[in-house]
Design an enzyme around this catalytic site. Structure first.
Site, PDB file in Angstrom:
ATOM      1  CB  CYS A  23      -0.906  -0.048   1.227  1.00 22.27           C
ATOM      2  SG  CYS A  23      -1.727   1.493   1.626  1.00 22.27           S
ATOM      3  CB  CYS A  26       0.414   1.663   4.147  1.00 22.63           C
ATOM      4  SG  CYS A  26      -1.292   1.109   4.052  1.00 22.63           S
TER       5      CYS A  26
END
Length: 98
Positions: A23, A26
Protein backbone atom coordinates in the site's frame (compact mmCIF):
# COMPACT_ATOMS: atom_id res chain seq x y z
CA UNK A 1 5.16 -11.24 23.23
CA UNK A 2 1.89 -9.62 24.21
CA UNK A 3 -1.14 -10.42 22.11
CA UNK A 4 -3.30 -7.82 20.39
CA UNK A 5 -6.19 -7.96 22.88
CA UNK A 6 -3.87 -7.53 25.88
CA UNK A 7 -2.26 -4.50 24.26
CA UNK A 8 -5.49 -2.68 23.42
CA UNK A 9 -6.99 -3.43 26.86
CA UNK A 10 -4.21 -1.44 28.47
CA UNK A 11 -5.02 1.95 29.98
CA UNK A 12 -2.24 3.38 27.82
CA UNK A 13 -3.51 5.07 24.67
CA UNK A 14 -2.81 2.72 21.76
CA UNK A 15 -2.81 3.75 18.11
CA UNK A 16 -3.30 0.79 15.78
CA UNK A 17 -2.20 1.17 12.18
CA UNK A 18 -3.86 -1.42 9.94
CA UNK A 19 -1.63 -1.45 6.85
CA UNK A 20 -0.40 -3.55 3.95
CA UNK A 21 3.15 -3.80 2.62
CA UNK A 22 1.95 -3.16 -0.96
CA UNK A 23 0.00 0.00 0.00
CA UNK A 24 1.51 3.32 -1.17
CA UNK A 25 -0.43 5.54 1.28
CA UNK A 26 0.59 3.18 4.11
CA UNK A 27 4.23 3.74 3.22
CA UNK A 28 3.62 7.51 3.16
CA UNK A 29 2.30 7.32 6.74
CA UNK A 30 5.44 5.68 8.13
CA UNK A 31 7.33 8.97 8.72
CA UNK A 32 4.21 10.49 10.31
CA UNK A 33 3.97 7.57 12.74
CA UNK A 34 7.67 7.95 13.56
CA UNK A 35 7.09 11.66 14.31
CA UNK A 36 4.16 10.74 16.58
CA UNK A 37 6.32 8.20 18.37
CA UNK A 38 8.98 10.88 18.95
CA UNK A 39 6.41 13.52 19.97
CA UNK A 40 4.49 11.43 22.50
CA UNK A 41 7.27 9.04 23.65
CA UNK A 42 5.87 6.87 26.44
CA UNK A 43 2.38 8.43 26.42
CA UNK A 44 1.15 6.40 23.45
CA UNK A 45 1.80 2.98 22.04
CA UNK A 46 1.80 2.53 18.27
CA UNK A 47 0.97 -0.92 16.97
CA UNK A 48 1.23 -1.83 13.29
CA UNK A 49 -1.00 -4.67 12.04
CA UNK A 50 -0.33 -6.10 8.58
CA UNK A 51 -3.83 -6.93 7.29
CA UNK A 52 -2.48 -9.68 5.02
CA UNK A 53 -0.82 -11.49 7.91
CA UNK A 54 -3.55 -10.83 10.50
CA UNK A 55 -6.78 -11.58 8.67
CA UNK A 56 -8.75 -12.54 11.80
CA UNK A 57 -8.08 -9.22 13.54
CA UNK A 58 -8.72 -7.31 10.32
CA UNK A 59 -12.07 -9.06 9.89
CA UNK A 60 -12.98 -8.56 13.56
CA UNK A 61 -12.57 -4.78 13.16
CA UNK A 62 -14.06 -4.74 9.65
CA UNK A 63 -10.98 -3.25 8.02
CA UNK A 64 -11.94 -2.66 4.40
CA UNK A 65 -9.27 -0.19 3.31
CA UNK A 66 -5.72 0.58 4.28
CA UNK A 67 -4.37 2.45 6.00
CA UNK A 68 -7.00 2.44 8.72
CA UNK A 69 -6.11 3.90 12.10
CA UNK A 70 -7.86 3.17 15.38
CA UNK A 71 -7.26 4.56 18.87
CA UNK A 72 -7.91 2.28 21.82
CA UNK A 73 -7.92 2.94 25.54
CA UNK A 74 -8.91 0.34 28.11
CA UNK A 75 -10.09 -2.01 25.37
CA UNK A 76 -12.49 0.54 23.88
CA UNK A 77 -12.14 1.83 20.34
CA UNK A 78 -12.42 5.60 20.82
CA UNK A 79 -11.59 6.80 17.29
CA UNK A 80 -11.23 5.40 13.77
CA UNK A 81 -10.31 6.80 10.35
CA UNK A 82 -9.09 5.44 7.03
CA UNK A 83 -6.67 7.15 4.67
CA UNK A 84 -3.68 9.37 5.17
CA UNK A 85 -3.61 11.90 8.00
CA UNK A 86 -1.30 14.89 8.37
CA UNK A 87 1.03 14.90 11.36
CA UNK A 88 -0.46 18.08 12.83
CA UNK A 89 -3.99 16.63 12.63
CA UNK A 90 -2.87 13.38 14.24
CA UNK A 91 -1.02 15.29 16.96
CA UNK A 92 -4.09 17.38 17.79
CA UNK A 93 -6.32 14.31 17.84
CA UNK A 94 -4.07 12.30 20.14
CA UNK A 95 -3.61 15.28 22.48
CA UNK A 96 -7.38 15.28 23.06
CA UNK A 97 -7.26 11.75 24.50
CA UNK A 98 -4.14 11.98 26.69
Amino acid sequence: MENFNDIIKSNQLTLVDFYATWCGPCKMMHPVLEQLKDEFCDNIRILKIDVDKNEAISMQYRIQSVPTFMLFKGGEAIWRQSGTIRFVDFKNLISQYL
